[in-house]
Design an enzyme around this catalytic site. Structure first.
Site, PDB file in Angstrom:
ATOM      1  CG  ASP A 190     -70.039 -76.785  69.728  1.00  0.00           C
ATOM      2  OD1 ASP A 190     -68.976 -76.381  69.840  1.00  0.00           O
ATOM      3  OD2 ASP A 190     -70.953 -76.174  68.938  1.00  0.00           O
ATOM      4  CG  HIS A 191     -64.234 -78.091  70.322  1.00  0.00           C
ATOM      5  ND1 HIS A 191     -64.444 -77.807  69.163  1.00  0.00           N
ATOM      6  CD2 HIS A 191     -63.116 -76.872  70.471  1.00  0.00           C
ATOM      7  CE1 HIS A 191     -63.609 -77.278  68.334  1.00  0.00           C
ATOM      8  NE2 HIS A 191     -63.012 -76.195  69.364  1.00  0.00           N
ATOM      9  CG  HIS A 253     -67.696 -74.406  66.790  1.00  0.00           C
ATOM     10  ND1 HIS A 253     -67.900 -75.488  67.477  1.00  0.00           N
ATOM     11  CD2 HIS A 253     -66.570 -75.022  65.984  1.00  0.00           C
ATOM     12  CE1 HIS A 253     -67.107 -76.541  67.142  1.00  0.00           C
ATOM     13  NE2 HIS A 253     -66.435 -76.250  66.276  1.00  0.00           N
TER      14      HIS A 253
HETATM   15  C1  BG6 Z   1     -63.400 -77.535  64.491  1.00  0.00           C
HETATM   16  C2  BG6 Z   1     -63.619 -77.058  63.074  1.00  0.00           C
HETATM   17  O1  BG6 Z   1     -64.758 -77.919  64.939  1.00  0.00           O
HETATM   18  O2  BG6 Z   1     -63.022 -76.211  64.978  1.00  0.00           O
HETATM   19  C3  BG6 Z   1     -62.184 -76.421  62.694  1.00  0.00           C
HETATM   20  O3  BG6 Z   1     -63.885 -78.623  62.018  1.00  0.00           O
HETATM   21  C4  BG6 Z   1     -61.876 -75.629  63.302  1.00  0.00           C
HETATM   22  O4  BG6 Z   1     -62.147 -76.459  61.177  1.00  0.00           O
HETATM   23  C5  BG6 Z   1     -61.875 -75.873  64.888  1.00  0.00           C
HETATM   24  O5  BG6 Z   1     -60.318 -75.031  62.974  1.00  0.00           O
HETATM   25  C6  BG6 Z   1     -61.435 -74.365  65.555  1.00  0.00           C
HETATM   26  O6  BG6 Z   1     -61.481 -74.828  66.834  1.00  0.00           O
HETATM   27  P1  BG6 Z   1     -60.709 -73.736  67.873  1.00  0.00           P
HETATM   28  O7  BG6 Z   1     -61.137 -74.585  69.277  1.00  0.00           O
HETATM   29  O8  BG6 Z   1     -59.382 -73.727  67.429  1.00  0.00           O
HETATM   30  O9  BG6 Z   1     -61.463 -72.351  67.755  1.00  0.00           O
END
Ligand code: BG6
Length: 505
Positions: A190-191, A253
């Site tokens: 989960d990034h 997230h």
């Molecule tokens: C991704 C989603 O996991 O996270 C996207 O699939 C979203 O829809 C993105 O835009 C948001 O990531 P960050 O790091 O830009 O907040």
């Protein structure tokens, strides 16, 4: 462990990326490897094998990776690093359904690469492919004898989100993978956990003595978590229209943010100690009855509008989106965490595309001080204290409090104390994937989701999806692009006598 030794290098290993010609490899994985190499975190004996459906020679793939890296990094790129990657990048393409041809090629290539670069057979497979292929591709890797750990060698698998589409598919996927791998080999990524500001939540809460004593229902009125994006669906309608905002952002997230904000102090920074505490929060979140779904959740879909002065189209007119799509691009939920610390403290969460601006924050709203002392003064209302953790952009922390306005009368003004990451620590350029790739190479799963956590998250979200599926969203589109979402989301808080805080910078 979170407090790892900064100089620790992983064992020499090979990274095998499935879906290597896709966007993730280009925008995140290779740039992250580049930054890791630049900062000395990659082992010197290291190689990458890209795997994709497309037929392409290793030479062409190297060229593409080099060009993509130059585009990403811009003028300051380091040619010697690009050459270093070029020497250790390979590619093989073919049909993922055919377990002999493609997977046989991968096996041969691994033999060649490990010998050529003197790498012991430690492999980590990165699944940047649709989740529907996770189990099958993993199965084929296992069938070809590439997943077996023996003689101290390791074999690890990173799976991109989404991990399932509901509780039953997530359980099925976990069960399928656990038939062929051990939980220790599985890294569900989960990034958001790769973001410094997200990791800092634990340090902020547990590395300071002044916050934790007030971090509970005795002092906190409620919590607001906002993950707002100004971008629309972009080129991802194929995926997004089937997923929707809730699946895309909440069980992953946003729940990471909720659990890190709400969890008890773990006994150590060991992976399972941290994840046990996160898991307890997920278990304590009250499940929704169908009636709760109607009262405590809100969905929305963006109409056309303006963002930063530029007109943007409605979701239903975006490329690849059906004209009658009922997919939500906005979701807001009121969560109740049923435990001793949080009983009676609502957590309001919201996320949406094409909102006014990109902004992710966690706002801790404290209870008001007693007014009694100010009754006979011109002060009409006391400032309520809040702490805002700014996750992105403009990473930082703000403490909001009341102060006396200088002058002969007792008058109160609202002021902020700000901490800004960039001011204190300088700008650090990263993709957020560096830490996660590095941890996987070290075998540290702290920042990855465990099977039970994924299933608990879906347990909360699935009943909402069921009701939303059963009752069509008649009012879609219901918010203008460039706004803060549908009016129903404001009403969700207004019913409790509260308001979303939209004007925090
Ligand atoms: C991704 C989603 O996991 O996270 C996207 O699939 C979203 O829809 C993105 O835009 C948001 O990531 P960050 O790091 O830009 O907040």
């Amino acid at each position: 462990m979170i407090n790892n030794d900064a100089t620790r290098k992983s064992d020499s290993c090979v990274m095998i990326i499935f879906g290597a010609t896709g966007d993730l490899t280009k925008r995140k994985l290779y740039p992250a490897l580049y930054y890791l190499a630049r900062d000395g975190y990659l082992p010197s004996n290291f190689a990458v094998i890209g795997v994709g459906r497309q037929e392409m020679s290793s030479e062409d793939f190297k060229k593409k990776i080099g060009d993509d890296l130059k585009d990403f990094i811009g003028d300051g790129y380091d040619q010697s690093l690009l050459d270093w990657f070029s020497e250790r990048t390979y590619y093989t393409g073919g049909d993922f359904d055919d377990d002999k041809a493609l997977f046989g090629d991968i096996k041969d290539l691994l033999e060649m690469v490990t010998e050529k670069h003197s790498i012991p057979a430690n492999f980590f497979f990165y699944m940047a492919i649709p989740p529907s292929l996770f189990a099958d591709v993993t199965h084929k890797i296992c069938k070809n004898g590439l997943a077996e750990e023996s003689n101290g060698l390791w074999r690890r698998f990173i799976f991109e989100k989404p991990f399932g589409r509901d509780i039953s598919s997530a359980k099925q996927l976990n069960a399928d993978l656990l038939k062929i791998l051990t939980e220790k080999q599985i890294y569900r990524i989960d990034h958001y956990l790769g973001k410094e500001t997200v990791q800092n939540i634990l340090v902020f809460r547990f590395g300071n003595s002044i916050f934790e004593p007030i971090w509970n229902r005795n002092f906190i009125d409620h919590v607001q978590i906002t993950v707002a994006e100004d971008l629309g669906v972009e080129q991802r309608a194929g995926y997004y229209d089937k997923a929707g905002a809730l699946r895309d952002m909440v069980p992953n997230h946003i729940f990471q943010l909720v659990t890190l904000t709400a969890m008890e102090p773990p006994v150590s920074f060991e992976a399972d100690a941290v994840r046990d505490e996160q898991a307890k929060i997920l278990q304590a979140i009250q499940a929704y009855s169908p009636e709760d779904v109607l009262n405590k959740t809100v969905r929305g879909q963006y109409d056309s509008g303006e963002i930063e002065g530029k007109p943007v189209p409605a979701y239903r007119t975006e490329n690849g989106v059906p004209e009658t799509s009922e997919t939500e691009t906005y979701a807001a939920l009121k969560l109740s965490i049923d435990n001793w610390r949080w009983a009676g403290v609502p957590f309001y969460i919201r996320t949406g595309k094409r909102l006014e601006r990109k902004h992710t924050s966690i706002l801790i709203q404290f209870k008001q001080a007693p007014f009694v002392l100010f009754r006979d003064t011109p002060v009409e209302r006391l400032t309520t204290n809040r702490i805002v953790l700014h996750i992105q952009p403009d990473e930082g922390i703000t403490l909001h409090f009341g102060a006396k306005v200088p002058g002969p009368l007792v008058s109160m003004g609202s002021v902020d104390m700000d901490f800004d990451y960039a001011d204190h620590f300088g700008e650090t350029i990263s993709t957020g994937y560096e830490r996660l790739l590095y941890d996987c190479m070290l075998g540290d799963a702290t920042l990855f989701q465990r099977a039970d956590m994924v299933e608990s998250s879906w347990r909360i979200v699935s009943p909402v999806l069921d009701v939303w599926d059963a009752i069509p969203a008649r009012s879609f589109p219901n918010y203008n692009s460039g706004s803060w979402g549908p009016p129903e989301a404001d009403e969700l808080l207004e019913r409790d006598g509260r308001k979303w805080k939209n004007d925090i910078e």
